[in-house]
Design an enzyme around this catalytic site. Structure first.
Site: not given
Ligand code: UD1
Ligand code: CA
Length: 455
Positions: A15, A79, A330, A348, A363, A374, A383-384
């Protein structure tokens, strides 16, 4: 117990609509990920591991030279899977704090409280109550008000969706425990992901779960779009402005001040609207900064007045100086006390001695100016020569008449006078007057050319 911080930063950030990985987008001129790393090191972390995936090359480049390890998560399977990629790099005995590269305003103070309250063989969880919990994992508690599990939005029952306490994602547990719990997490859920949040129920069964809360929900807000990025930018700037005001700085409008770097500001400084501070800036007491001024990497001496629409970079400014309006200062400019630079003056690599003035349209580059000199309107140090740069020296008390050119290398001696409109190519001795204008001629009754009539 030694602390290892794991920062999740593998997601795509669709997004944001950007070719740059989301976590590299800046808040106050600094990548969001860097804010989180800095917070980790404020906690005296022994180790920081960034889990990267999308845009890993750009993330790696940004982290170059820092004491940060990178764990690759090639596919974003959830995560829990993400944290699992970092754990092989972490000692079993260490405590692990999980942070997020897109949650940049988390406060070290909040985290250290969370760490302190984490049960020895259990888990510390940062939660927050929201008016609109939509999208977040919900915190499930039992009759004794103990946290027993987290249920994700997409897996929650109608009843559970009514819970307004949500998971921020930030948690603490021992590496050894996390490894064990994550080994038992499956992807048998609505999103087909390995949820980190499934470890909460396991922790509740062993050492228990303790929930802590941030002082403000802004600390745990994540960035998914540029609209949210702008909201966090404003929140962060407001925090910085508040801190300044508490330290004795008058900020005319905290919504119109941007500090993108480190500002060290004494008491009784006044900052008017639309001022931008970048890099490392020190401002001593009694300084007044008018509207629309940009200051980068400078030291500004006490009681100096910087007038509207001036830009200063890499300069050291003394006490009681006046700069602008519309001045361009500068890098490697040094103004001694009581020096004066007026409108449309550019400097500068120049030292302007105590009490010396260049009030309008000049300058001055690669120049050493003594005291009480003054410099008239329209003066230029040439200068250049198109290939090399040369120095101009103007000694104490000299007077440089308007619209003169000083062709470097050249020295104007002490108390020497350069007549207006002079092109100086040779050194001028002390107390001399130098003038290179042609003598003024008069022709009586001069007839101007007449317009030729077209037939
Ligand atoms: C997650 C939590 C949710 C919490 C929310 C808060 C889990 C399953 N859910 O949900 O409970 O309320 O965050 O914002 O943990 N990321 C990785 N690798 C992955 C997946 C995610 O690095 O495989 C990173 C994403 O880049 C992001 C963060 O982890 O920065 C959170 O991942 P996202 O998929 O947005 O989790 P949510 O669905 O928002
Ligand atoms: Ca999210």
């Amino acid at each position: 117990m030694a602390l290892s911080v794991v920062i999740l930063a593998a997601g795509k950030g669709t997004r944001m609509r950007s070719s740059m990985p989301k976590v590299l987008h800046p808040i106050a001129g600094k990548p969001m990920l860097q804010h989180v790393i800095d917070a980790a090191y404020q906690l005296q972390a022994q180790q920081v591991v960034v889990v990267a995936g999308h845009g890993i090359d750009q993330v790696t480049a940004m982290l170059e030279g820092q004491k940060v390890e990178i764990a690759e998560q090639a596919e974003q399977l959830g995560t829990g899977h993400a944290v699992d990629q970092a754990l092989p790099l972490i000692d079993d005995a260490n405590q692990v704090l999980v942070l997020y590269g897109d949650v940049p305003l988390i406060k070290p103070q909040t985290l250290s409280e969370l760490i302190q309250q984490t049960p020895t063989n259990g888990l510390g969880l940062l939660t927050v109550k929201l008016d609109d919990p939509m999208g977040y994992g919900r915190i499930v508690r039992n009759q004794n008000n103990q946290v027993t599990a987290i249920v994700e939005q997409k897996d929650a029952s109608q009843q559970q969706l009514l819970i307004d306490e949500v998971n921020t994602g930030i948690l603490v547990a021992k590496a050894k425990d996390l490894k064990q719990w994550l080994a038992n997490v499956d992807n048998n859920n609505a999103q087909g992901e390995y949820y980190l949040t499934d470890t909460i129920a396991m922790a509740a069964q062993s050492g228990g779960v303790e929930a802590c809360h941030p002082t403000s929900s802004i600390e745990v807000e994540g960035v998914n779009s540029r609209v949210q990025l702008a909201q966090l930018e404003r929140a962060f700037q407001q925090q910085q402005a508040t801190k300044l005001m508490e330290q004795g700085v008058t900020v005319i409008d905290p919504a119109r001040l941007d500090i993108r770097g480190e500002l060290n500001c004494a008491q009784d400084v006044l900052i008017d609207v639309n001022v931008i501070i970048e890099g490392k800036v020190t401002i001593e007491s009694g300084v007044v900064i008018d509207a629309n001024v940009i200051i980068k990497d400078c030291v500004i001496g006490a009681a100096t007045h910087i007038k509207s629409n001036s830009m200063l970079e890499g300069a050291t400014i003394g006490k009681n100086c006046q700069i602008g309006p519309f001045a361009r200062v500068r890098p490697n400019t040094e103004l001694k006390d009581e020096a004066f630079i007026g409108n449309f003056v550019e400097t500068k690599k120049t030292v302007l001695g105590k009490g010396s003035k260049a009030s309008h349209l000049a300058y001055i580059g690669d120049t050493v100016v003594g005291e009480k000199v003054n410099i008239g309107a329209g003066v230029i140090t040439c200068n250049y020569d198109g290939v090399n740069k040369f120095q101009t020296i103007i000694e104490d008390g000299a007077f440089i008449g308007s619209d003169s050119q000083l062709v470097a290398p050249v020295t104007i001696g002490k108390n020497a006078t350069v007549g207006a409109g002079t092109t100086v190519t040779k050194d001028v001795a002390e107390n001399d007057l130098v003038i290179s204008r042609v003598r003024q001629k008069h022709i009586d009754g001069w007839q101007r050319p007449q317009k030729i009539e077209k037939k």
